[in-house]
Design a protein around this motif. Structure first.
Motif, PDB file in Angstrom:
ATOM      1  N   ASP A   1      -0.991 -10.165  -7.946  1.00  0.00           N
ATOM      2  CA  ASP A   1      -0.998 -10.300  -6.491  1.00  0.00           C
ATOM      3  C   ASP A   1      -1.427 -11.718  -6.129  1.00  0.00           C
ATOM      4  N   SER A   2      -0.684 -12.368  -5.249  1.00  0.00           N
ATOM      5  CA  SER A   2      -0.937 -13.773  -4.931  1.00  0.00           C
ATOM      6  C   SER A   2      -2.178 -13.985  -4.066  1.00  0.00           C
ATOM      7  N   SER A   3      -2.743 -12.914  -3.501  1.00  0.00           N
ATOM      8  CA  SER A   3      -3.891 -13.084  -2.603  1.00  0.00           C
ATOM      9  C   SER A   3      -5.144 -13.528  -3.344  1.00  0.00           C
ATOM     10  N   GLY A   4      -5.232 -13.192  -4.627  1.00  0.00           N
ATOM     11  CA  GLY A   4      -6.422 -13.539  -5.388  1.00  0.00           C
ATOM     12  C   GLY A   4      -7.592 -12.605  -5.178  1.00  0.00           C
ATOM     13  N   ARG A   5      -7.421 -11.530  -4.418  1.00  0.00           N
ATOM     14  CA  ARG A   5      -8.496 -10.565  -4.153  1.00  0.00           C
ATOM     15  C   ARG A   5      -8.127  -9.223  -4.782  1.00  0.00           C
ATOM     16  N   TRP A   6      -9.064  -8.679  -5.558  1.00  0.00           N
ATOM     17  CA  TRP A   6      -8.770  -7.423  -6.247  1.00  0.00           C
ATOM     18  C   TRP A   6      -8.555  -6.289  -5.266  1.00  0.00           C
ATOM     19  N   GLU A   7      -9.247  -6.330  -4.104  1.00  0.00           N
ATOM     20  CA  GLU A   7      -9.082  -5.253  -3.134  1.00  0.00           C
ATOM     21  C   GLU A   7      -7.639  -5.151  -2.654  1.00  0.00           C
ATOM     22  N   VAL A   8      -6.988  -6.307  -2.476  1.00  0.00           N
ATOM     23  CA  VAL A   8      -5.611  -6.314  -1.983  1.00  0.00           C
ATOM     24  C   VAL A   8      -4.676  -5.690  -3.007  1.00  0.00           C
ATOM     25  N   SER A   9      -4.746  -6.160  -4.242  1.00  0.00           N
ATOM     26  CA  SER A   9      -3.851  -5.623  -5.270  1.00  0.00           C
ATOM     27  C   SER A   9      -4.156  -4.155  -5.551  1.00  0.00           C
ATOM     28  N   PHE A  10      -5.438  -3.778  -5.463  1.00  0.00           N
ATOM     29  CA  PHE A  10      -5.829  -2.401  -5.759  1.00  0.00           C
ATOM     30  C   PHE A  10      -5.344  -1.432  -4.689  1.00  0.00           C
ATOM     31  N   TYR A  11      -5.734  -1.652  -3.429  1.00  0.00           N
ATOM     32  CA  TYR A  11      -5.419  -0.688  -2.383  1.00  0.00           C
ATOM     33  C   TYR A  11      -3.928  -0.684  -2.033  1.00  0.00           C
ATOM     34  N   ARG A  12      -3.272  -1.835  -2.094  1.00  0.00           N
ATOM     35  CA  ARG A  12      -1.837  -1.850  -1.808  1.00  0.00           C
ATOM     36  C   ARG A  12      -1.046  -1.085  -2.866  1.00  0.00           C
ATOM     37  N   SER A  13      -1.533  -1.071  -4.079  1.00  0.00           N
ATOM     38  CA  SER A  13      -0.798  -0.379  -5.137  1.00  0.00           C
ATOM     39  C   SER A  13      -0.757   1.123  -4.920  1.00  0.00           C
ATOM     40  N   LEU A  14      -1.708   1.653  -4.146  1.00  0.00           N
ATOM     41  CA  LEU A  14      -1.755   3.098  -3.936  1.00  0.00           C
ATOM     42  C   LEU A  14      -0.506   3.595  -3.213  1.00  0.00           C
ATOM     43  N   ALA A  15       0.044   2.752  -2.328  1.00  0.00           N
ATOM     44  CA  ALA A  15       1.248   3.153  -1.594  1.00  0.00           C
ATOM     45  C   ALA A  15       2.449   3.268  -2.524  1.00  0.00           C
ATOM     46  N   ALA A  16       2.437   2.506  -3.622  1.00  0.00           N
ATOM     47  CA  ALA A  16       3.569   2.539  -4.557  1.00  0.00           C
ATOM     48  C   ALA A  16       3.429   3.633  -5.606  1.00  0.00           C
ATOM     49  N   ALA A  17       2.254   4.262  -5.679  1.00  0.00           N
ATOM     50  CA  ALA A  17       2.009   5.281  -6.696  1.00  0.00           C
ATOM     51  C   ALA A  17       2.593   6.622  -6.269  1.00  0.00           C
ATOM     52  N   ASP A  18       3.056   7.385  -7.243  1.00  0.00           N
ATOM     53  CA  ASP A  18       3.533   8.745  -6.981  1.00  0.00           C
ATOM     54  C   ASP A  18       2.384   9.735  -6.929  1.00  0.00           C
ATOM     55  N   GLY A  19       1.210   9.278  -7.290  1.00  0.00           N
ATOM     56  CA  GLY A  19       0.032  10.129  -7.256  1.00  0.00           C
ATOM     57  C   GLY A  19      -1.171   9.345  -7.728  1.00  0.00           C
TER      58      GLY A  19
END
Length: 359
Positions: A108-126
């Motif tokens: 994730d280009s933001s450099g913040r783990w919160e961004v890559s972590f929480y945004r990934s939840l939308a792409a998860a099937d569960g």
């Protein structure tokens, strides 16, 4: 390929209340690691993929067991996706060295783990929660609120236990049986049921969220065609009685209103601006009928003279009425808000002439 996000942590050090980031409730480290191992095996056997984040947390146990089952890359890519901020120091999973074809790192280009972590939840099937602390608890609540399939392993303790206690079976996505199974002790049969529960939630979510929308689209298409047929039929059919022609025109406004209300829901869901679960068909029909009829009638009564649906000039009138009724259904809340704001009796003058002593 379905991909499930693994979220959580388990370590004896964080069970100490003096730790900088202590677990609360305490995490059962042995059960957490055993559950992680069994989940990894069960997901590999089901040919499901993983979304993981950091080799220092519970996903390392899941990945180790998953890779040991010798999964193969699919047409949709490597089965294990690693989400990590671009600026973070990369902590590779040991299996990346031995099985590189199974892993895909997404930075994730933001450099913040919160961004890559929480945004990934939308792409998860569960989402699978094992132990963990604050971030695990937040991720669980995000998943519940967004109706993402969730598996919170109660016996692992920590935030997973907290999330499990907040799930309302039958209201939230998990049903009563699935919620009860989340409290089972780790075992191979339990792990199989856990994965089946995630898949069942996923199918249920898809059925709830897409079924009504499909019927909204079908209803909108049919009624819009019927509205056009009734509206233009009132003008084009030769020898039609004038009263019947006007009745057909009014029926066209009703059908066009429902078509507008139904297609709006489809449009909003298509572009992600509508509610997760659309209103029932009965609500859509009721709002569309009233909004279409009111918009159509307001336009008709605004016309000077008698309404004639015969003759060349009437074709424009019929077309405009049908369009106005459809737009009325599309913007039902605007129509009703406008009507609610109309001061029919003009009571503002009466209110102004009250007790002159109270100014």
């Amino acid at each position: 390929m379905q991909r499930f996000a693994i979220v959580g942590a388990a370590s004896e050090e964080r069970n100490d209340a003096k730790h900088q980031f202590p677990f609360s409730p305490l995490v059962d480290v042995a059960k957490s690691r055993e559950a992680a191992r069994l989940i990894g095996v069960a997901l590999a056997k089901k040919r499901c993929g993983l979304i993981v984040y950091d080799a220092r947390f519970i996903e390392a146990d899941v990945v180790r067991a998953y890779v040991a089952e010798n999964p193969q890359p699919s047409d949709s890519g490597p089965p294990i996706v690693i989400r990590q901020p671009h600026a973070d120091q990369i902590v590779p999973f040991p299996e990346e060295q031995t099985h590189p074809a199974l892993f895909d790192r997404v930075a994730d280009s933001s450099g913040r783990w919160e961004v890559s972590f929480y945004r990934s939840l939308a792409a998860a099937d569960g989402l699978i929660l094992i132990g963990g602390a604050n971030s695990t608890a937040i991720a669980g609540q995000v998943a519940i609120g967004a109706r993402v399939p969730v598996l919170a392993l109660m016996k692992s303790g920590g935030a997973a236990e907290t999330v499990w206690r907040t799930i309302s079976p039958g209201i939230d996505l998990p049903n009563g049986n699935e919620h009860a199974r989340m409290a089972d002790d780790p075992s191979e049969p339990a792990a199989t049921r856990w994965v089946e529960a995630l898949e069942s939630q996923r199918r249920r979510r898809y059925a709830v969220e897409t079924g009504p929308i499909v019927w909204h689209a079908v209803l909108a298409s049919i009624l819009f065609v019927l509205a056009l047929a009734a509206g233009f039929g009132s003008h084009l059919l030769p020898g039609l009685d004038a009263s019947l022609a006007k009745a057909m025109l009014f029926a066209a406004t009703l059908m066009a209103g429902v078509a507008g209300a139904a297609i709006r829901m489809v449009f909003e869901r298509r572009y992600g601006s509508g509610p997760l679960v659309p209103p029932s068909m009965a609500i859509t029909v009721a709002l569309g009928l009233m909004a279409g009829a009111l918009a159509g009638m307001l336009y008709i009564v605004a016309q000077p003279g008698d309404i004639e649906v015969a003759g060349d000039a009437a074709l424009r009138l019929v077309s405009l009425i049908t369009v106005v009724a459809t737009v009325g259904g599309l913007t039902a809340e605007v129509v009703f808000r406008k009507l609610l704001g109309i001061d029919v009796l003009r009571t503002n003058g009466v209110a102004a002439s009250g007790d002159p002593g109270r100014s």
